[in-house]
Design a protein around this motif. Structure first.
Motif, PDB file in Angstrom:
ATOM      1  N   GLN A  64       0.803  -1.238   0.000  1.00  0.00           N
ATOM      2  CA  GLN A  64       0.000   0.000   0.000  1.00  0.00           C
ATOM      3  C   GLN A  64       0.833   1.284   0.000  1.00  0.00           C
ATOM      4  OE1 GLN A  64      -3.232   0.023   2.822  1.00  0.00           O
ATOM      5  NE2 GLN A  64      -3.383   2.251   2.753  1.00  0.00           N
ATOM      6  N   PRO A  65       1.849   1.444   0.861  1.00  0.00           N
ATOM      7  CA  PRO A  65       2.615   2.706   0.823  1.00  0.00           C
ATOM      8  C   PRO A  65       3.376   2.911  -0.487  1.00  0.00           C
ATOM      9  CG  PRO A  65       3.611   1.139   2.344  1.00  0.00           C
ATOM     10  CD  PRO A  65       2.284   0.590   1.975  1.00  0.00           C
ATOM     11  N   LEU A  66       3.772   1.826  -1.154  1.00  0.00           N
ATOM     12  CA  LEU A  66       4.459   1.954  -2.436  1.00  0.00           C
ATOM     13  C   LEU A  66       3.548   2.575  -3.489  1.00  0.00           C
ATOM     14  CD1 LEU A  66       6.262  -1.519  -2.586  1.00  0.00           C
ATOM     15  CD2 LEU A  66       7.314   0.697  -2.111  1.00  0.00           C
ATOM     16  N   VAL A  67       2.261   2.255  -3.388  1.00  0.00           N
ATOM     17  CA  VAL A  67       1.280   2.820  -4.322  1.00  0.00           C
ATOM     18  C   VAL A  67       0.875   4.220  -3.867  1.00  0.00           C
ATOM     19  CG1 VAL A  67      -1.012   2.522  -5.332  1.00  0.00           C
ATOM     20  CG2 VAL A  67       0.420   0.521  -4.898  1.00  0.00           C
ATOM     21  N   ALA A  68       0.731   4.400  -2.554  1.00  0.00           N
ATOM     22  CA  ALA A  68       0.220   5.666  -2.011  1.00  0.00           C
ATOM     23  C   ALA A  68       1.120   6.849  -2.339  1.00  0.00           C
ATOM     24  CB  ALA A  68       0.024   5.547  -0.506  1.00  0.00           C
ATOM     25  N   VAL A  69       2.433   6.639  -2.470  1.00  0.00           N
ATOM     26  CA  VAL A  69       3.331   7.762  -2.756  1.00  0.00           C
ATOM     27  C   VAL A  69       3.164   8.275  -4.193  1.00  0.00           C
ATOM     28  CG1 VAL A  69       5.084   7.101  -1.075  1.00  0.00           C
ATOM     29  CG2 VAL A  69       5.233   6.215  -3.403  1.00  0.00           C
ATOM     30  N   MET A  70       2.434   7.521  -5.018  1.00  0.00           N
ATOM     31  CA  MET A  70       2.240   7.952  -6.405  1.00  0.00           C
ATOM     32  C   MET A  70       0.941   8.730  -6.608  1.00  0.00           C
ATOM     33  SD  MET A  70       3.594   4.680  -8.633  1.00  0.00           S
ATOM     34  CE  MET A  70       2.358   3.536  -8.012  1.00  0.00           C
ATOM     35  N   VAL A  71       0.062   8.742  -5.607  1.00  0.00           N
ATOM     36  CA  VAL A  71      -1.257   9.339  -5.772  1.00  0.00           C
ATOM     37  C   VAL A  71      -1.177  10.843  -6.025  1.00  0.00           C
ATOM     38  CG1 VAL A  71      -3.468   9.806  -4.671  1.00  0.00           C
ATOM     39  CG2 VAL A  71      -2.399   7.579  -4.386  1.00  0.00           C
ATOM     40  N   ALA A  72      -0.586  11.578  -5.094  1.00  0.00           N
ATOM     41  CA  ALA A  72      -0.554  13.045  -5.215  1.00  0.00           C
ATOM     42  C   ALA A  72       0.284  13.523  -6.398  1.00  0.00           C
ATOM     43  CB  ALA A  72      -0.052  13.665  -3.911  1.00  0.00           C
ATOM     44  N   PRO A  73       1.483  12.955  -6.644  1.00  0.00           N
ATOM     45  CA  PRO A  73       2.250  13.403  -7.811  1.00  0.00           C
ATOM     46  C   PRO A  73       1.522  13.190  -9.133  1.00  0.00           C
ATOM     47  CG  PRO A  73       3.681  12.235  -6.294  1.00  0.00           C
ATOM     48  CD  PRO A  73       2.279  12.043  -5.804  1.00  0.00           C
ATOM     49  N   SER A  74       0.834  12.066  -9.278  1.00  0.00           N
ATOM     50  CA  SER A  74       0.122  11.815 -10.535  1.00  0.00           C
ATOM     51  C   SER A  74      -1.041  12.790 -10.702  1.00  0.00           C
ATOM     52  CB  SER A  74      -0.378  10.362 -10.595  1.00  0.00           C
ATOM     53  OG  SER A  74      -1.232  10.055  -9.508  1.00  0.00           O
ATOM     54  N   ALA A  75      -1.724  13.130  -9.604  1.00  0.00           N
ATOM     55  CA  ALA A  75      -2.807  14.112  -9.680  1.00  0.00           C
ATOM     56  C   ALA A  75      -2.256  15.476 -10.080  1.00  0.00           C
ATOM     57  CB  ALA A  75      -3.533  14.212  -8.341  1.00  0.00           C
ATOM     58  N   TYR A  76      -1.143  15.863  -9.470  1.00  0.00           N
ATOM     59  CA  TYR A  76      -0.537  17.165  -9.787  1.00  0.00           C
ATOM     60  C   TYR A  76      -0.113  17.228 -11.250  1.00  0.00           C
ATOM     61  CZ  TYR A  76       2.997  20.764 -10.201  1.00  0.00           C
ATOM     62  OH  TYR A  76       3.734  21.834 -10.637  1.00  0.00           O
ATOM     63  N   LEU A  77       0.558  16.204 -11.736  1.00  0.00           N
ATOM     64  CA  LEU A  77       1.023  16.210 -13.125  1.00  0.00           C
ATOM     65  C   LEU A  77      -0.147  16.213 -14.098  1.00  0.00           C
ATOM     66  CD1 LEU A  77       4.016  13.708 -12.885  1.00  0.00           C
ATOM     67  CD2 LEU A  77       4.143  16.173 -13.280  1.00  0.00           C
ATOM     68  N   GLY A  78      -1.215  15.506 -13.751  1.00  0.00           N
ATOM     69  CA  GLY A  78      -2.389  15.475 -14.624  1.00  0.00           C
ATOM     70  C   GLY A  78      -3.056  16.828 -14.743  1.00  0.00           C
ATOM     71  N   PHE A  79      -3.304  17.474 -13.609  1.00  0.00           N
ATOM     72  CA  PHE A  79      -3.934  18.800 -13.645  1.00  0.00           C
ATOM     73  C   PHE A  79      -2.977  19.848 -14.202  1.00  0.00           C
ATOM     74  CE2 PHE A  79      -6.624  17.002 -10.100  1.00  0.00           C
ATOM     75  CZ  PHE A  79      -7.804  16.988 -10.825  1.00  0.00           C
ATOM     76  N   SER A  80      -1.693  19.718 -13.874  1.00  0.00           N
ATOM     77  CA  SER A  80      -0.709  20.683 -14.355  1.00  0.00           C
ATOM     78  C   SER A  80      -0.586  20.634 -15.874  1.00  0.00           C
ATOM     79  CB  SER A  80       0.650  20.399 -13.711  1.00  0.00           C
ATOM     80  OG  SER A  80       1.614  21.334 -14.125  1.00  0.00           O
ATOM     81  N   ALA A  81      -0.774  19.453 -16.455  1.00  0.00           N
ATOM     82  CA  ALA A  81      -0.675  19.309 -17.911  1.00  0.00           C
ATOM     83  C   ALA A  81      -1.750  20.107 -18.639  1.00  0.00           C
ATOM     84  CB  ALA A  81      -0.773  17.829 -18.301  1.00  0.00           C
ATOM     85  N   LEU A  82      -2.837  20.426 -17.954  1.00  0.00           N
ATOM     86  CA  LEU A  82      -3.903  21.219 -18.557  1.00  0.00           C
ATOM     87  C   LEU A  82      -3.544  22.697 -18.614  1.00  0.00           C
ATOM     88  CD1 LEU A  82      -6.977  19.596 -16.777  1.00  0.00           C
ATOM     89  CD2 LEU A  82      -6.212  19.195 -19.121  1.00  0.00           C
TER      90      LEU A  82
END
Length: 340
Positions: A64-82
């Motif tokens: 779970q923590p290995l996956v959890a560290v990817m949640v916020a960065p992926s959200a930021y990169l997705g919204f930032s790409a817009l």
């Protein structure tokens, strides 16, 4: 009788949302890629929580923590790409965002005498602030978002902020519990959190689905009809673009155009939005694409040269905008033109 964990509802809803987003070709590929990644990491965390709480699977607590560290960065990169021209500078930002995630995952795998939730807490806190800063961007900063969809994008950012805030609060509580209490307390706490987590995602889905349907249905409608002043401003602006080809300047901004017209920035932005249902960036890109079409028809310049001549600075943004306006890639457009 086997009862499926309630938190798995999060996994189902997040997976459905990711699948729907992946089909939306109007959204730039980079934004779709990272936002789908964000939703799928949420789905995975929901799945792991279900195994951890209902089936006492020790491996789930490790993954779970290995996956959890990817949640916020992926959200930021997705919204930032817009909000960005998806060129080389943006790719550097992706690499910079991937580095702390990789370091955190290696630290977790190294089994250091520090709770894995500390790393998750640190990463999520940093990117929670970065995502919140996106709300300070102006409408025309969201260059890949049509005006009618901006409200939905801002609402999605706010929902992501609340969700990540809940995760940060949870991680902080778990770190404190690991210091002062035992595993039994942590599992009890996670059971309650998973219920709140599930309810939040379910409510967001109930509110968000009608908003998306309404936006799709009214894809070309304007919030407010154009005034005579808007039409006059638009006419002068069109003439400026056609006479000076100012749009070929890749650094062109709304503020610079407003100064050339001696009109307030907000008035120029409103005139474009109300008369075209587009934001400033899409309006300018329309001129650039028409310029590129002319060059592809009448010159032997390479597609890269045409891209730079028209005012674009990256192939990804050029190809995305060209397909949005014409329904074809630049290569397909040139091939069809040569054939006819």
């Amino acid at each position: 009788m086997i009862t499926l964990p309630l938190v798995w509802l999060v996994s189902v809803l997040s997976t459905i949302a990711a699948f729907a987003l992946a089909q939306d070709t109007r959204t730039p590929f980079a934004a779709r890629l990272f936002l789908c990644g964000f939703l799928l990491t949420l789905a995975t965390i929901g799945l792991l929580l279900g195994f951890r709480l209902s089936f006492q699977a020790p491996w789930a607590a490790w993954v779970q923590p290995l996956v959890a560290v990817m949640v916020a960065p992926s959200a930021y990169l997705g919204f930032s790409a817009l909000t960005q021209d998806l060129g080389s500078n943006w790719r550097k930002r992706v690499l910079l965002s991937a580095a702390p995630v990789a370091v955190a995952q290696m630290a977790i795998l190294a089994n250091l005498p520090v709770s894995a939730d500390v790393f998750v807490l640190l990463i999520n806190s940093i990117y929670l602030v970065l995502i919140a800063r996106l709300l300070r961007r102006q409408a025309d900063d969201f260059i890949h978002v049509a005006p009618h969809a901006l409200k939905i994008v801002r609402s999605a950012i706010k929902a992501a902020i609340v969700l990540l805030g809940m995760m940060v609060a949870t991680d902080l509580s778990i770190v404190a519990a690991s210091l002062f209490a035992g595993d039994a307390y942590i599992l009890t706490f996670l059971t309650g959190v998973s219920g709140v987590f599930t309810v939040f995602v379910f409510v967001v889905a109930l509110i968000g689905a009608p908003m998306l349907l309404q936006a799709t249905k009214s894809d070309a409608t304007k919030v407010e009809g154009p005034t005579d002043t808007d039409r006059a401003t638009r006419a002068v602006l069109d003439a400026l673009m056609n006479d000076t080809q100012l749009y070929t300047d890749s650094n062109l901004t709304l503020a610079r155009v407003a100064r050339r017209l001696s009109v307030p920035v907000r008035d120029v932005s409103n005139a474009i939005n109300r008369t075209t249902s587009e934001n400033f960036s899409r309006y300018i890109n329309g001129f650039r694409i028409r310029n590129a079409q002319e060059a592809l028809r009448k010159t032997d310049l390479s597609i890269t040269e045409v891209m730079f001549e028209a005012g674009f600075v990256s192939k990804s943004s050029f190809n995305t905008e060209f397909r949005r306006v014409t329904g074809q890639t630049p290569s397909q457009f040139r091939a069809q033109n040569t054939a006819t």
